[in-house]
Scaffold this active site. Structure first.
Site, PDB file in Angstrom:
ATOM      1  N   LYS A 186       0.549  -1.442   0.288  1.00  0.00           N
ATOM      2  CA  LYS A 186       0.122   0.101   0.014  1.00  0.00           C
ATOM      3  C   LYS A 186       0.926   1.041  -0.195  1.00  0.00           C
ATOM      4  CE  LYS A 186      -4.645  -1.446   1.839  1.00  0.00           C
ATOM      5  NZ  LYS A 186      -5.185  -1.361   2.904  1.00  0.00           N
ATOM      6  N   LYS A 238      -4.368  -9.968  -9.728  1.00  0.00           N
ATOM      7  CA  LYS A 238      -5.701  -9.729  -9.327  1.00  0.00           C
ATOM      8  C   LYS A 238      -6.513  -8.697  -9.588  1.00  0.00           C
ATOM      9  CE  LYS A 238      -5.661 -10.179  -4.663  1.00  0.00           C
ATOM     10  NZ  LYS A 238      -5.141 -10.220  -3.090  1.00  0.00           N
ATOM     11  N   LYS A 288     -10.007  -2.891  -7.351  1.00  0.00           N
ATOM     12  CA  LYS A 288     -10.880  -1.658  -8.033  1.00  0.00           C
ATOM     13  C   LYS A 288     -10.000  -1.063  -8.713  1.00  0.00           C
ATOM     14  CE  LYS A 288     -13.457  -1.578  -4.578  1.00  0.00           C
ATOM     15  NZ  LYS A 288     -14.216  -0.733  -3.808  1.00  0.00           N
TER      16      LYS A 288
END
Ligand code: TRP
Length: 329
Positions: free
Chosen positions: A116, A197, A200
């Site tokens: 992240k 993967k 969104k």
């Protein structure tokens, strides 16, 4: 079995907008099965979600939307406790206490943090770093026994058990180690870049949302890539569609298309149309219920309030006992 003797299951999802079918298979689908067997807490990880870039004007709606998703997917507030993490202040209190026993270098190892941080270089905030400690507080505040998650969360659950150990060493036995309930989740990949993967953050054409209408589902699948890979291997994109078919289709569907792939007679438009129909049908009830709930924000708020009330009863007992143990009460 009375509620009292039931073992405790707890899990949460961050309110960050619509769920895609990969999220659904990895979490919500299992929650629904668990609510009949255990005392379940299913919450909205709102404080986790603010560690990512977000628009404050959208957050409350995202909370209501996720709660509506829970309800539309048939989580039953009579069977399980549905609440917003942000409505239980004892959680952040406990997280602070856990901060004081968690070595920084243990958090530096967390792969989700590293991923992240790389994605939001301009916003590597302390909350993002401390995320797994808040997660441990979520879990231990309610003395959960089992935590259903996808494999990507295992490292966080291991850290939770480390925190149990550090807490025990310093303050004595109080929290019990938890067990992950690993979701037997297929790897669902992006429709457009099937080596990544489904996510969104890649953009709407890469995923199917559980809220997508049938025409959108078909349109997205029509654009799905099928032709990557080598001669000997099924192309990654086609493999991904087959994975989805095995989740949303019958055994016969799977065998039929598997044979076609083997015989190299496969017509991908046929597979895509079948899959689109299956996914649309699978979520038809869900979509209807979700739409109904759009007109009932007051009902959703009421469910969350009631859930928070029940969660708080347990949370306050825990935090009181913990404060006594650590010498600040
Ligand atoms: N980190 C989890 C995720 O991104 C969400 C979460 C927050 C969670 N707190 C939790 C999951 C506690 C299980 C238990 O999926």
């Amino acid at each position: 079995m009375t509620t009292k003797n039931k073992q405790i299951v707890l899990s949460g999802i961050q309110p960050t907008g619509e769920l895609h079918i990969g999220n659904y298979l990895g979490s919500l689908k299992n929650f629904i099965e668990l609510q009949d067997k255990y005392q379940c807490y299913f919450f909205l990880a709102t404080y986790h979600s603010i560690t990512e870039n977000y628009n404050p004007k959208e957050k409350h709606k995202q909370v209501l939307d996720l709660a509506a998703t829970y309800l539309a997917a048939k989580l039953d507030p009579k069977k399980c406790i549905i609440f917003d993490q942000a409505d239980v202040p004892a959680c952040t209190e406990l997280a602070w206490i856990f901060n004081s026993i968690t070595p920084i270098n243990e958090l530096e190892r967390m792969t989700q943090y590293k991923d992240k941080a790389a994605r939001q270089i301009k916003n590597i905030n302390t909350g993002l770093f401390d995320y797994p400690v808040l997660q441990a507080a979520d879990i231990l505040l309610y003395h959960a026994n089992f935590v259903p998650v996808g494999a990507d969360q295992l490292q966080h659950l291991e850290l939770t058990n480390e925190i149990v150990r550090w807490f025990t060493n310093k303050f004595g036995e109080y929290f019990q180690p938890i067990k992950p309930l690993l979701t037997k989740m297929p790897k669902v990949m992006s429709l457009i870049e099937p080596d990544k993967k489904m996510s969104k953050s890649l953009g709407p054409s890469h995923y199917i949302a559980i809220n997508d209408e049938p025409d959108i589902i078909l349109a997205k699948l029509k654009k799905a890539v099928t032709g990557m890979g080598t001669e000997e291997q099924i192309p990654a994109g086609a493999q991904n569609l087959m994975t989805l078919l095995s989740e949303f289709g019958t055994k016969e569907d799977v065998v039929y298309f598997e044979n076609q792939i083997k015989n190299k007679t496969i017509k991908y438009f046929e597979l895509k149309e079948k899959l689109a129909k299956n996914i649309s049908d699978y979520f038809a009830d869900y979509r209807a219920k979700y739409k109904e709930l759009q007109d009932k924000p007051d009902y959703i708020e009421k469910v969350l309030k009631q859930g928070a009330k029940e969660a708080q009863k347990v949370a306050q007992k825990t935090i009181k006992e913990v404060k006594e143990l650590i010498g600040v009460a």
